[in-house]
Design a protein around this motif. Structure first.
Motif, PDB file in Angstrom:
ATOM      1  N   UNK A 339      73.739  33.894  26.229  1.00 24.67           N
ATOM      2  CA  UNK A 339      72.402  33.586  25.718  1.00 24.67           C
ATOM      3  C   UNK A 339      72.526  32.620  24.543  1.00 24.67           C
ATOM      4  N   UNK A 340      71.540  31.726  24.464  1.00 19.34           N
ATOM      5  CA  UNK A 340      71.491  30.666  23.443  1.00 19.34           C
ATOM      6  C   UNK A 340      71.204  31.218  22.047  1.00 19.34           C
ATOM      7  N   UNK A 341      70.895  32.488  21.915  1.00 15.06           N
ATOM      8  CA  UNK A 341      70.499  33.073  20.632  1.00 15.06           C
ATOM      9  C   UNK A 341      71.486  32.708  19.532  1.00 15.06           C
ATOM     10  N   UNK A 342      70.943  32.162  18.425  1.00 13.77           N
ATOM     11  CA  UNK A 342      71.803  31.715  17.328  1.00 13.77           C
ATOM     12  C   UNK A 342      71.193  32.020  15.961  1.00 13.77           C
ATOM     13  N   UNK A 343      70.168  32.857  15.942  1.00 14.42           N
ATOM     14  CA  UNK A 343      69.483  33.252  14.722  1.00 14.42           C
ATOM     15  C   UNK A 343      69.370  34.773  14.745  1.00 14.42           C
ATOM     16  N   UNK A 347      69.071  37.096  18.088  1.00 15.92           N
ATOM     17  CA  UNK A 347      70.169  37.990  18.458  1.00 15.92           C
ATOM     18  C   UNK A 347      69.671  39.428  18.581  1.00 15.92           C
ATOM     19  N   UNK A 348      68.852  39.860  17.626  1.00 18.17           N
ATOM     20  CA  UNK A 348      68.307  41.212  17.681  1.00 18.17           C
ATOM     21  C   UNK A 348      67.505  41.417  18.966  1.00 18.17           C
ATOM     22  N   UNK A 349      66.673  40.426  19.314  1.00 15.75           N
ATOM     23  CA  UNK A 349      65.830  40.540  20.510  1.00 15.75           C
ATOM     24  C   UNK A 349      66.677  40.597  21.775  1.00 15.75           C
ATOM     25  N   UNK A 350      67.693  39.742  21.868  1.00 17.09           N
ATOM     26  CA  UNK A 350      68.534  39.714  23.066  1.00 17.09           C
ATOM     27  C   UNK A 350      69.326  41.004  23.214  1.00 17.09           C
ATOM     28  N   UNK A 351      69.882  41.499  22.108  1.00 14.13           N
ATOM     29  CA  UNK A 351      70.647  42.747  22.183  1.00 14.13           C
ATOM     30  C   UNK A 351      69.750  43.941  22.512  1.00 14.13           C
ATOM     31  N   UNK A 443      82.217  48.144  34.784  1.00  8.45           N
ATOM     32  CA  UNK A 443      80.940  48.658  34.321  1.00  8.45           C
ATOM     33  C   UNK A 443      80.585  48.203  32.927  1.00  8.45           C
ATOM     34  N   UNK A 444      81.561  47.636  32.193  1.00  8.01           N
ATOM     35  CA  UNK A 444      81.280  47.081  30.874  1.00  8.01           C
ATOM     36  C   UNK A 444      80.590  45.724  31.010  1.00  8.01           C
ATOM     37  N   UNK A 445      80.030  45.248  29.892  1.00  7.70           N
ATOM     38  CA  UNK A 445      79.313  43.972  29.883  1.00  7.70           C
ATOM     39  C   UNK A 445      79.790  43.134  28.707  1.00  7.70           C
ATOM     40  N   UNK A 446      79.926  41.837  28.943  1.00 12.01           N
ATOM     41  CA  UNK A 446      80.228  40.872  27.885  1.00 12.01           C
ATOM     42  C   UNK A 446      79.014  39.973  27.719  1.00 12.01           C
ATOM     43  N   UNK A 447      78.563  39.803  26.470  1.00  9.29           N
ATOM     44  CA  UNK A 447      77.429  38.930  26.174  1.00  9.29           C
ATOM     45  C   UNK A 447      77.864  37.930  25.117  1.00  9.29           C
ATOM     46  N   UNK A 448      77.915  36.640  25.490  1.00 13.35           N
ATOM     47  CA  UNK A 448      78.264  35.603  24.521  1.00 13.35           C
ATOM     48  C   UNK A 448      76.988  34.996  23.969  1.00 13.35           C
TER      49      UNK A 448
END
Length: 462
Positions: A339-343, A347-351, A443-448
């Motif tokens: 996700x492009x989140x960089x603020x 970041x809070x919203x995406x997580x 079953x784990x997830x990676x979010x960059x």
């Protein structure tokens, strides 16, 4: 300056998402356009398919008979084509100015602004416009030409070509470029402390949005998210001059009620307008922030007389633009998203959205793309990372800046740990890949996360 009267318009950096969109729109309006870029891309292929000449490699002779040059912000005056244009006395305009010039050719102009969410809202409106074209009962309800600042799969790019009397565009606040527009309708999703390398503080950012709202002519429409206190204040201050509509979780004209979530964490909700239930929207994308994005898009579409049925149908079909919770692939049973989140707000919203997506352990990889942003936003309270089981932080991506020693990625790691969230400094994505390979399980997830070259680097994790 206007585009009318120019015989050939040359775009330097035509392969960019926004630039190729401008070129395509001008081409559709009968202008002769051409351009250059340093590499091939899906955009350059699409432009050639329309008959628009594209040169790979930037050289003075590429200008040919051009009598107007449009360049992106990344193109400096010493670029060989810009230098040649200066020597020949050819007029040159920056991309944001060109967007403003383009908007002057439309009867109605809708600008979608805000520090977060504007690309998603604009692309939602593009799909609503597509649905309004389906079936005679919706014909011409919202036949708009739309310019999006990101790659949208269903558009195969960032532009929708529609009628010549309605233009909807993403309106970017960076370096106040949205002040080049002349909107008759504007949406403001939020006002936040972003782009501090330019603005310096939140007061100057707020002042820029106030100037933007002031561009709307008397009797025009201003739509904003009342959950944001700065937007709410601006809505209240504009009510005497403009037709104002608010949206938000409560105490607004448009609110969501009876919110529910499916097994993948995608929300559904009833749209309430001033006490009236307009109908239900079931999204195919996760995150409570996308409830607000959808409400904002619906409010704009309804102000343009789009039928609610087409709005609900489009939003149910909508999938996020690239770099918005985008699934890159799966390795050893571990899904990798970007996700492009960089603020911090993004970041809070995406997580928050990611927490509802089925997974066991969440590895978050955050690459900050600016030393200024790292120092001002990511060395204090880092509770925005809540929800990640561990945050992996590579070296800071410099972006437009040089490393002066002001801040280091280790400073961000310390702030995250001090906020009660596990974090680890791993300088390179190769080291991050090795760490994930050793520690992640099926079953784990990676979010960059981030807006630097993390989009490219994420491929290394697969």
């Amino acid at each position: 300056m206007r585009f009318d009267g120019h015989k050939l318009i040359h775009f330097i950096g035509i392969g960019g998402c926004s630039m190729n969109g401008l070129a395509r729109i001008l081409h559709s309006r009968g202008f002769n356009v051409q351009g250059s870029d340093v590499t091939e891309s899906p955009f350059t292929e699409g432009l050639r398919a329309l008959g628009i000449p594209v040169f790979i490699g930037q050289r003075a002779e590429n200008l040919g008979e051009a009598d107007l040059v449009v360049y992106s912000a990344a193109i400096k005056p010493d670029n060989p084509e810009r230098a040649a244009a200066s020597n020949r006395g050819i007029a040159q305009v920056e991309r944001s100015t060109a967007l403003g010039m383009l908007s002057e050719g439309y009867g109605e102009v809708v600008g979608i602004a805000g520090c977060h969410g504007k690309t998603t809202i604009t692309s939602m409106l593009a799909l609503i416009a597509e649905h309004c074209d389906r079936g005679e009962e919706h014909a011409q309800a919202m036949n708009a030409t739309i310019h999006v600042g990101g790659f949208v799969d269903f558009l195969n790019g960032g532009v929708r070509i529609g009628a010549h009397d309605l233009f909807i565009t993403e309106a970017c606040e960076y370096v106040e470029s949205f002040l080049e527009l002349r909107p008759t309708t504007a949406l403001i999703s939020n006002i936040d402390n972003d782009h501090l390398d330019y603005y310096g503080d939140i007061e100057h950012i707020t002042a820029a949005f106030e100037k933007y709202a002031a561009l709307i002519p008397d009797g025009g429409v201003l739509i904003g998210c009342a959950d944001d206190k700065r937007v709410k204040k601006l809505l209240d201050a504009s009510a005497a001059r403009l037709r104002v509509y608010s949206y938000g979780i409560s105490d607004a004209d448009y609110t969501p009620e009876s919110i529910s979530y499916d097994a993948m964490g995608n929300p559904a909700f009833d749209v309430i307008f001033r006490g009236e239930n307009l109908g239900r929207i079931a999204l195919g994308v996760p995150g409570d922030h996308n409830i607000m994005n959808a409400l904002g898009a619906a409010a704009v579409a309804l102000s343009l007389n789009a039928p609610f049925g087409a709005i609900a149908s489009a939003l149910g079909e909508y999938r996020l633009t690239r770099r918005r919770f985008e699934l890159f692939g799966e390795k050893n049973g571990v899904k990798v998203f970007h996700d492009y989140a960089h603020h911090p707000s993004e970041i809070r919203a995406v997580l928050n959205g990611a927490k509802r997506y089925p997974h066991k352990k969440l590895f978050c990889v955050f690459q900050c793309n600016s030393y200024t942003r790292a120092k001002t936003l990511f060395t204090g309270d880092m509770s925005c990372m809540s929800g990640a089981d561990i945050v992996l932080v590579p070296d800071i991506y410099p972006g437009r800046e040089k490393d002066t020693g002001l801040v280091h990625a280790r400073d961000m790691v310390k702030a995250i740990n001090d906020s009660g969230i596990a974090a680890k400094y791993l300088p390179t994505f190769e080291q991050i890949r090795d760490y994930i390979d050793e520690n992640a399980e099926p079953g784990d997830m990676v979010l960059t996360l981030g807006s630097g070259d993390v989009y490219v680097q994420t491929r290394k994790l697969l």
